[in-house]
Design an enzyme around this catalytic site. Structure first.
Site, PDB file in Angstrom:
ATOM      1  N   THR A 146       0.824  -1.217   0.000  1.00 37.16           N
ATOM      2  CA  THR A 146       0.000   0.000   0.000  1.00 37.16           C
ATOM      3  C   THR A 146       0.857   1.266   0.000  1.00 37.16           C
ATOM      4  O   THR A 146       0.323   2.357  -0.182  1.00 37.16           O
ATOM      5  CB  THR A 146      -0.940   0.061   1.242  1.00 37.16           C
ATOM      6  OG1 THR A 146      -0.155  -0.111   2.417  1.00 37.16           O
ATOM      7  CG2 THR A 146      -2.010  -1.009   1.177  1.00 37.16           C
ATOM      8  N   SER A 156       2.124  -1.802   8.756  1.00 41.10           N
ATOM      9  CA  SER A 156       0.788  -2.344   8.446  1.00 41.10           C
ATOM     10  C   SER A 156      -0.088  -1.420   7.619  1.00 41.10           C
ATOM     11  O   SER A 156      -0.200  -0.237   7.912  1.00 41.10           O
ATOM     12  CB  SER A 156       0.043  -2.628   9.761  1.00 41.10           C
ATOM     13  OG  SER A 156      -1.237  -3.128   9.461  1.00 41.10           O
ATOM     14  N   TYR A 198      -7.285  -6.270  11.404  1.00 41.27           N
ATOM     15  CA  TYR A 198      -6.399  -5.184  11.844  1.00 41.27           C
ATOM     16  C   TYR A 198      -6.420  -5.061  13.366  1.00 41.27           C
ATOM     17  O   TYR A 198      -5.376  -5.090  14.012  1.00 41.27           O
ATOM     18  CB  TYR A 198      -6.858  -3.888  11.183  1.00 41.27           C
ATOM     19  CG  TYR A 198      -5.966  -2.700  11.436  1.00 41.27           C
ATOM     20  CD1 TYR A 198      -4.629  -2.702  11.046  1.00 41.27           C
ATOM     21  CD2 TYR A 198      -6.462  -1.541  12.036  1.00 41.27           C
ATOM     22  CE1 TYR A 198      -3.816  -1.587  11.262  1.00 41.27           C
ATOM     23  CE2 TYR A 198      -5.666  -0.434  12.245  1.00 41.27           C
ATOM     24  CZ  TYR A 198      -4.344  -0.459  11.859  1.00 41.27           C
ATOM     25  OH  TYR A 198      -3.551   0.648  12.067  1.00 41.27           O
ATOM     26  N   LYS A 205      -3.199  -6.060  15.640  1.00 39.56           N
ATOM     27  CA  LYS A 205      -2.482  -5.000  16.363  1.00 39.56           C
ATOM     28  C   LYS A 205      -2.498  -5.283  17.870  1.00 39.56           C
ATOM     29  O   LYS A 205      -1.524  -5.003  18.568  1.00 39.56           O
ATOM     30  CB  LYS A 205      -3.087  -3.629  16.061  1.00 39.56           C
ATOM     31  CG  LYS A 205      -2.567  -3.008  14.769  1.00 39.56           C
ATOM     32  CD  LYS A 205      -1.058  -2.741  14.826  1.00 39.56           C
ATOM     33  CE  LYS A 205      -0.524  -2.056  13.596  1.00 39.56           C
ATOM     34  NZ  LYS A 205       0.966  -2.068  13.519  1.00 39.56           N
ATOM     35  N   THR A 234      -5.111   9.987  11.461  1.00 37.75           N
ATOM     36  CA  THR A 234      -4.056  10.904  11.016  1.00 37.75           C
ATOM     37  C   THR A 234      -4.245  11.196   9.531  1.00 37.75           C
ATOM     38  O   THR A 234      -4.725  10.342   8.788  1.00 37.75           O
ATOM     39  CB  THR A 234      -2.679  10.257  11.265  1.00 37.75           C
ATOM     40  OG1 THR A 234      -2.600   9.880  12.639  1.00 37.75           O
ATOM     41  CG2 THR A 234      -1.543  11.201  10.947  1.00 37.75           C
ATOM     42  N   ARG A 253      -9.880   6.372   3.114  1.00 39.31           N
ATOM     43  CA  ARG A 253     -10.239   6.926   4.420  1.00 39.31           C
ATOM     44  C   ARG A 253     -10.949   8.265   4.247  1.00 39.31           C
ATOM     45  O   ARG A 253     -10.949   8.879   3.186  1.00 39.31           O
ATOM     46  CB  ARG A 253      -9.001   7.063   5.305  1.00 39.31           C
ATOM     47  CG  ARG A 253      -8.675   5.714   5.921  1.00 39.31           C
ATOM     48  CD  ARG A 253      -7.469   5.745   6.807  1.00 39.31           C
ATOM     49  NE  ARG A 253      -6.251   5.674   6.026  1.00 39.31           N
ATOM     50  CZ  ARG A 253      -5.065   5.359   6.550  1.00 39.31           C
ATOM     51  NH1 ARG A 253      -4.945   5.102   7.819  1.00 39.31           N
ATOM     52  NH2 ARG A 253      -3.995   5.304   5.785  1.00 39.31           N
TER      53      ARG A 253
END
Ligand code: UDP
Length: 323
Positions: free
Chosen positions: A47, A89, A159, A163, A189, A200
């Site tokens: 990505t 990730s 995810y 994590k 962020t 996003r």
């Protein structure tokens, strides 16, 4: 009171950043290159963007190695490494549906490889964890002692759970092998170097506003998020890396907005004619999210600097520069 202990100089330090082609890690690499450190970046580009590596390649002390950390790390036998940032990730909810197994492997086997390297090199290790470990939180704002509310088999679980596993493994390397570890939990962020098609909310809304398309608000738009600009986030992560507390720290900006407000503000800031359209809410979408950052502010003078309006303008300028 400041509880950050920086080495006298970073000129002789070597920093390894896994996931260097991602937008936050690339910003972090540049931060340390500007402080004089040598930085080695790893990425497999699943990505990450080549352009984020190109920006770093103009620094003499940057080295890039294309590598998939969950298969096998490069040969670092004769390389000194002082600090390791585990940031590899994929993190967009769109990725959760497309590459769930890659996400689980990078956060488990990938993190394991980096922790083993930290142990071998006697390097300090930082795990870039996430606010997703809190799941759909029942307490608000979220403090680090909240243990979370996560669906282990939902669309976000690849995810969230990997994590959580990465945090557990980081703590286990600390307790079992005394590896010098840190954990940050990163909240939403945004900023330049993000992929415009990342999926996003901020890149979607900016791209739609710039193109005069309807902004796609999922659900009723009353769910909330708190957005941190990338350079502010890097400052927060840096403070945690150089404090002496191995327990997790929330990193983010507590300014909280509903998604509907976010859409309206972005339309206004960018002077767009776009309207809002409502689409179904994805399953397990967290209702509220806002970091309590008291713990971070107890160890440092950290205060987010970039206001939402300025951050949105700068991110929009970056997206325009890609066209
Ligand atoms: N969202 C939205 N429209 C979009 C993309 C996201 O309304 O085009 C919403 C999403 O449902 C969530 C919030 O914005 O409530 C933040 O989503 P994002 O994918 O940025 O990350 P998350 O915080 O959910 O991990």
């Amino acid at each position: 009171m400041e509880k950050i202990v920086l080495p006298a100089s970073l000129e002789d330090k070597v920093i390894l950043v896994a996931g260097a082609a991602g937008f936050v890690p690339s910003t972090l690499c540049e931060f340390y290159l500007n402080l004089g450190a040598k930085v080695i970046g790893l990425d497999n580009f699943i990505t990450g963007s080549q352009s984020n590596i190109d920006i770093l390649s103009k620094y003499k002390k940057f080295e890039f190695i294309k590598n998939n950390i969950y298969e096998k790390l490069p040969d670092f036998k004769s390389t000194k490494i002082d600090y390791i940032f585990s940031m590899a990730s994929p993190a967009s909810p769109i990725d959760f549906g497309l590459i769930p197994l890659e996400i689980m492997r990078v956060n488990s086997e990938g993190t394991l490889h980096l922790l083993e390297l930290a142990r071998e090199k006697n390097a300090r290790f930082l795990e870039a964890s996430t606010s997703e470990v809190y799941g759909d939180p029942e307490i608000h704002p979220q403090t680090e002692d909240y243990v979370g509310h996560v669906n282990p088999i939902g669309p976000r679980s690849c995810y969230d759970e990997s994590k959580r596993f990465a945090e557990a493994m980081t703590m286990s390397f600390h307790t079992r092998y005394k590896v010098d570890t840190r954990i940050v939990r990163i909240f939403n962020t945004y900023g330049p170097r993000m992929r415009p098609n990342d999926g996003r909310v901020i890149p979607n809304f900016i791209t739609q506003a710039l193109n005069g398309e309807d902004l796609t608000v999922y659900g009723d738009g009353l769910q909330t998020r708190s957005y941190c600009y990338s350079t502010d986030l890097v400052e927060a992560i840096h403070n945690v890396m150089f404090c002496n507390d191995v327990t997790p720290f929330n990193c983010g900006n507590p300014d909280e907005y509903t998604i509907k407000e976010t859409a309206e503000l972005i339309i206004k800031i960018l002077g767009s004619q776009s309207k809002i359209k409502y689409l179904p809410l994805p399953k397990d979408d967290p209702r509220r999210r806002r970091p309590n950052i008291d713990k971070l502010q107890n160890i440092s003078a950290y205060k987010p600097q970039v206001l939402f309006e300025a951050g949105i303008r700068q991110t929009a300028e970056y997206f325009k520069s890609l066209i």
